[in-house]
Design an enzyme around this catalytic site. Structure first.
Site, mmCIF file in Angstrom:
data_model
loop_
_atom_site.group_PDB
_atom_site.id
_atom_site.type_symbol
_atom_site.label_atom_id
_atom_site.label_comp_id
_atom_site.label_asym_id
_atom_site.label_seq_id
_atom_site.Cartn_x
_atom_site.Cartn_y
_atom_site.Cartn_z
ATOM 1 N N CYS A 177 0.703 -1.124 -0.231
ATOM 2 C CA CYS A 177 0.326 0.099 0.262
ATOM 3 C C CYS A 177 1.171 1.501 0.020
ATOM 4 C CB CYS A 177 -0.735 -0.187 1.758
ATOM 5 S SG CYS A 177 -1.777 -1.632 1.618
ATOM 6 N N ASP A 229 19.526 38.518 -12.781
ATOM 7 C CA ASP A 229 18.232 38.865 -13.498
ATOM 8 C C ASP A 229 17.626 39.429 -13.023
ATOM 9 O OD1 ASP A 229 15.922 37.617 -15.169
ATOM 10 O OD2 ASP A 229 15.171 38.123 -13.541
#
Length: 508
Positions: free
Chosen positions: A34, A458
């Protein structure tokens, strides 16, 4: 993580979905495995054993739980934050390389011997490449069985099986049901005829079954919450190349260049999943199409780990608290993004889209799109190899940068695929004329998928840093950002979000 028994037991007992995909719980008394968040009553701790992959569970003789579908757990975040042999191998396997080229092809792409690849995967995941690929084929097969009316023979080959017998044996072994029984268990939509559909179901690395109609496969792509779609879809929409990408009826749509043909995908953000409508010319491309879409949307990220570390910085904490769960918008094609990064050097977003659209119209392959306005595939490096530099409305230096990039991509001397090592790719890019730190890092962040890529030069980052009171010179900001590692690419998304720019919001 599967070796930390105490922590795994706590996760299972609390049904903590955050650990789905990190490990799998096998119950020795029922021989069922599971996911940690399985809704059934947790077994006794002494009856649990833990494995690092669904394939390892299957190899140990456990079958998948019918309630929680553990074979379709979200992909482990480990493969997103690493670039070692095992991580690169897992990315290639998820792209179906073993199905197409076998283990020798996988080893060749990685640059290692078959024996070394098998040894490393077995040591870390408890299963070799064939078992891992087999587990993925089983998941793809179930998806097609439950969501389409295709004959089983077509599903077998579409899922990557070499024979119908192998397909039948694998489905029975993994799901304890024959293919026909698996289809019969899938509930039909009210009033539906022909293709089958099922309800939401659990999360999965490929997809949760949805429905098919008119040749289009509808899926649900799950993710680990939280997920903030604003910058993720906003960035893709704002930079969309006309003819290749569009925003239509609340969905980001684009064309896909795939090994066996092409496709069109429409991705729609929802609170608990991403809606995915796929139209493929060849169903054998389903696995790689889903893998590319998940990678582009960064759906296997672990936002709890990312946001937890960034929140530790008092200047970033308010940004994280305001909109947690930002993802890094990536790409479905690394070579395409590199070309677009060069076209976008030192120009506005609108200008970059215009340059890319011209390239697409002149060199891209036309495609049909009955549901929208997509017209072309983005041209491959091989299709751009004969590009006439004089036909480009770019400065001469940028023409040279673009044609050099295309030549190296086309002849294979530069590789930017999922198998690429991040540092090696950076070094190769930096050797090319016209590739400065910004271009190299944006390709590392959005094409290669390095979660620690950083853009200190940037303009948007520098403005945001100054507004927050962070150092705003590249060297000083890089030094301060060391505390954000290895999640600096996510910090970039939070810093970009300060600016009032279209990349930060989804159109109304």
């Amino acid at each position: 993580m599967h070796t930390d028994t105490e922590r795994c037991v706590r996760a299972v007992q609390s049904k903590d979905a955050r650990f789905d995909g990190w490990f799998f719980t096998a119950v020795v008394t029922t021989r069922i495995y599971c996911r940690p968040s399985c809704p059934v009553v947790p077994p006794k701790a002494e009856n649990m054993t833990f494995y690092p992959s669904a394939a390892a569970c299957q190899q140990a003789g456990f079958r998948a739980c019918k309630r929680c579908r553990p074979d379709s757990s979200p992909g482990s975040p480990e493969w997103n934050q690493r670039a070692d042999l095992v991580a690169r191998a897992m990315r290639l396997i998820s792209d179906g390389v073993v199905d197409r080229d076998g283990v020798p092809g996988l080893a060749h792409r990685l640059g290692y011997s078959i024996r070394q690849v098998e040894r490393q995967l077995l040591a870390e995941l408890g299963a070799g490449p064939l078992a891992l690929a087999r587990a993925q084929r089983a998941q793809t097969a179930r998806l097609l069985i439950e969501t389409t009316a295709l004959p089983m023979a077509e599903i077998a080959f579409a899922a990557g099986f070499a024979s119908i017998r192998t397909f039948n044996d694998t489905v029975r072994e993994v799901f304890a049901l024959a293919p026909g029984e698996l289809r019969a268990r899938a509930p039909k939509s009210p009033g539906a005829a022909g293709p089958r559909s099922v309800g939401p179901g659990p999360a999965g690395p490929g997809a949760v079954p949805g429905s098919t109609a008119g040749g289009v496969l509808s899926l649900r792509l799950p993710f680990r919450a939280p997920l903030n779609p604003d910058n993720l879809f906003g960035h893709l929409i704002a930079t969309a190349v006309p003819g290749v990408e569009e925003w239509r009826d609340g969905a980001y749509r684009r064309t896909l260049n795939l090994p066996y043909g092409h496709g069109v995908v429409a991705l729609t953000p929802h609170p608990d999943h991403i809606g995915c409508r796929l139209s493929l010319t060849d169903l054998r491309d389903l696995t790689i199409a889903i893998s590319h879409c998940r990678r582009m949307l960064d759906l296997d990220a672990d936002p709890i780990a990312v946001d937890g570390q960034l929140r530790a910085d008092p200047l970033l904490a308010p940004l994280v608290d305001k909109a947690p769960g930002r993802r890094v918008p990536r790409t479905v094609d690394e070579a395409e993004f590199a070309v677009r990064a060069v076209l976008g050097q030192q120009v506005s977003t609108a200008a970059a889209r215009t340059h890319a659209a011209r390239l697409v119209t002149a060199h891209g392959r036309p495609v049909a799109d009955p549901e929208g306005g997509l017209t072309h595939l983005f041209p491959t490096p091989e299709e751009l190899a004969a590009l006439d530099p004089e036909s480009l409305a770019l400065p001469r230096s940028r023409r040279a940068t673009l044609t050099t990039l295309v030549r190296h991509l086309a002849d294979g001397s530069l590789r930017l695929g999922v198998e690429s090592g991040w540092d090696e790719a950076r070094a190769r890019l930096a050797e090319l004329p016209g590739f400065g730190p910004w271009t190299v890092e944006v390709i590392a962040m959005r094409a290669l998928g390095d979660p620690d890529a950083f853009l200190p030069s940037d303009l948007g980052i520098r403005r945001a840093a100054q507004e927050l009171g962070l150092p705003h010179t590249p060297a000083a900001l890089t030094a301060r950002a060391a505390a954000w590692r290895p999640w600096r690419a996510y910090a970039v998304q939070y810093l970009w979000a300060i600016d009032d720019h279209p990349i930060n919001s989804i159109p109304a």
